[in-house]
Write a protein that holds these residues in place. Structure first.
Motif, PDB file in Angstrom:
ATOM      1  N   HIS A 124      12.845  -0.778  -4.088  1.00  0.00           N
ATOM      2  CA  HIS A 124      12.870  -2.240  -4.240  1.00  0.00           C
ATOM      3  C   HIS A 124      14.279  -2.794  -4.040  1.00  0.00           C
ATOM      4  CE1 HIS A 124       8.708  -3.203  -5.443  1.00  0.00           C
ATOM      5  NE2 HIS A 124       8.695  -1.945  -5.843  1.00  0.00           N
ATOM      6  N   ARG A 152      15.810  -6.570  -4.991  1.00  0.00           N
ATOM      7  CA  ARG A 152      15.274  -7.266  -6.156  1.00  0.00           C
ATOM      8  C   ARG A 152      16.437  -7.684  -7.047  1.00  0.00           C
ATOM      9  NH1 ARG A 152      10.020  -5.483  -9.730  1.00  0.00           N
ATOM     10  NH2 ARG A 152       9.760  -7.524 -10.707  1.00  0.00           N
ATOM     11  N   ASP A 167       7.864   0.775  -0.415  1.00  0.00           N
ATOM     12  CA  ASP A 167       8.644  -0.247  -1.105  1.00  0.00           C
ATOM     13  C   ASP A 167      10.132   0.098  -1.132  1.00  0.00           C
ATOM     14  OD1 ASP A 167       6.340  -1.654  -1.381  1.00  0.00           O
ATOM     15  OD2 ASP A 167       6.223  -1.529  -3.568  1.00  0.00           O
ATOM     16  N   HIS A 174      12.304  -5.060  -1.485  1.00  0.00           N
ATOM     17  CA  HIS A 174      11.539  -5.989  -2.298  1.00  0.00           C
ATOM     18  C   HIS A 174      11.104  -7.144  -1.386  1.00  0.00           C
ATOM     19  CE1 HIS A 174       9.998  -7.342  -6.053  1.00  0.00           C
ATOM     20  NE2 HIS A 174      10.631  -8.498  -5.994  1.00  0.00           N
ATOM     21  N   HIS A 220       5.396  -4.039  -0.245  1.00  0.00           N
ATOM     22  CA  HIS A 220       6.529  -4.969  -0.350  1.00  0.00           C
ATOM     23  C   HIS A 220       7.425  -4.951   0.884  1.00  0.00           C
ATOM     24  CE1 HIS A 220       6.623  -6.561  -4.567  1.00  0.00           C
ATOM     25  NE2 HIS A 220       5.736  -5.590  -4.712  1.00  0.00           N
TER      26      HIS A 220
END
Length: 226
Positions: A22, A25, A62, A65, A99
């Protein structure tokens, strides 16, 4: 289960697998996490490559993000991951997750929906696999478990979870991700279709201070002990 656990990652043969980085993020409008998380991800990833000297490193979905535009910090973090593999002589492969909508904007390396390591197939886990395998390694649900009031990221290992095949679910590699507490979840509560018998899932926690894993009984039995 064959494989080595280390800092939310799994090493299978000569392949290092991480999931749910991610990257980015906390850099958008909703600052859930500190912006410095990218540096932490790169430093820990580089340490894993140096320790295990893999031929290939696979991101099980992922990597990024979700966002509409890619912040510069995301490009820097992805460049850091590439450099860690380049310096360690490893090939970096991404299996996209739900994502990774902007993946093409920062990643020009190998992309595979599913990555095979012998009898093991690595994928994100948000969709059913296309390939048959004895074992699937996935991410997606960010499992954590509460033990004695303390929340810990965990791996979930289950035999015969998906059409008779074993499944290993990795925790989110981004350690600022709070994760989903699995103590009381049912199969219907998991987003991944590969987990079908929650009571048989065995939590494994990586103890960073001791540099070793701690295994616990299957969730069906573990719940009765709490």
């Amino acid at each position: 289960m064959d494989g080595r656990y280390d800092d939310r990652a799994l090493v299978v043969d000569d392949t290092l697998v991480v999931a749910d980085l991610h990257v980015g993020r906390g850099t958008g409008g909703n600052l859930e996490f500190p912006v410095g998380s990218g540096t932490d991800v790169v430093e820990r990833f580089r340490s894993l490559v140096e320790r295990h000297d893999p031929e290939t490193a696979v991101v099980a979905g992922d990597l990024l993000h979700s966002f509409r535009t890619v912040p510069r910090t995301v490009e820097d973090t992805v460049a850091g991951l590439k450099a860690a593999c380049r310096d360690g002589g490893a090939r970096l492969v991404v299996t996209p997750g739900n994502h990774d909508t902007m993946l093409d904007s920062v990643w020009d390396g190998p992309v595979e929906r599913e990555y095979r390591i012998g009898d093991t197939v690595v994928l994100h886990g948000h969709e059913a696999p296309e390939s048959d395998a004895d074992r699937y390694v996935v991410g997606h649900d960010h499992p954590t478990i509460v033990i004695e009031g303390q929340r810990r990221p965990c791996y979930l290992v289950g035999t015969g979870q998906y059409e008779g095949s074993d499944v290993v679910m990795l925790p989110s590699f981004n350690r600022l991700n709070a994760g989903v507490v699995v103590n009381e979840l049912s199969a219907a509560d998991f987003q991944s279709p590969l987990l079908t018998d929650v009571d048989r899932l065995e939590p494994i926690v990586w103890d960073e201070s001791a540099r070793q894993t701690r295994s616990f009984p299957p969730l069906g039995e573990f719940r009765r002990m709490l």
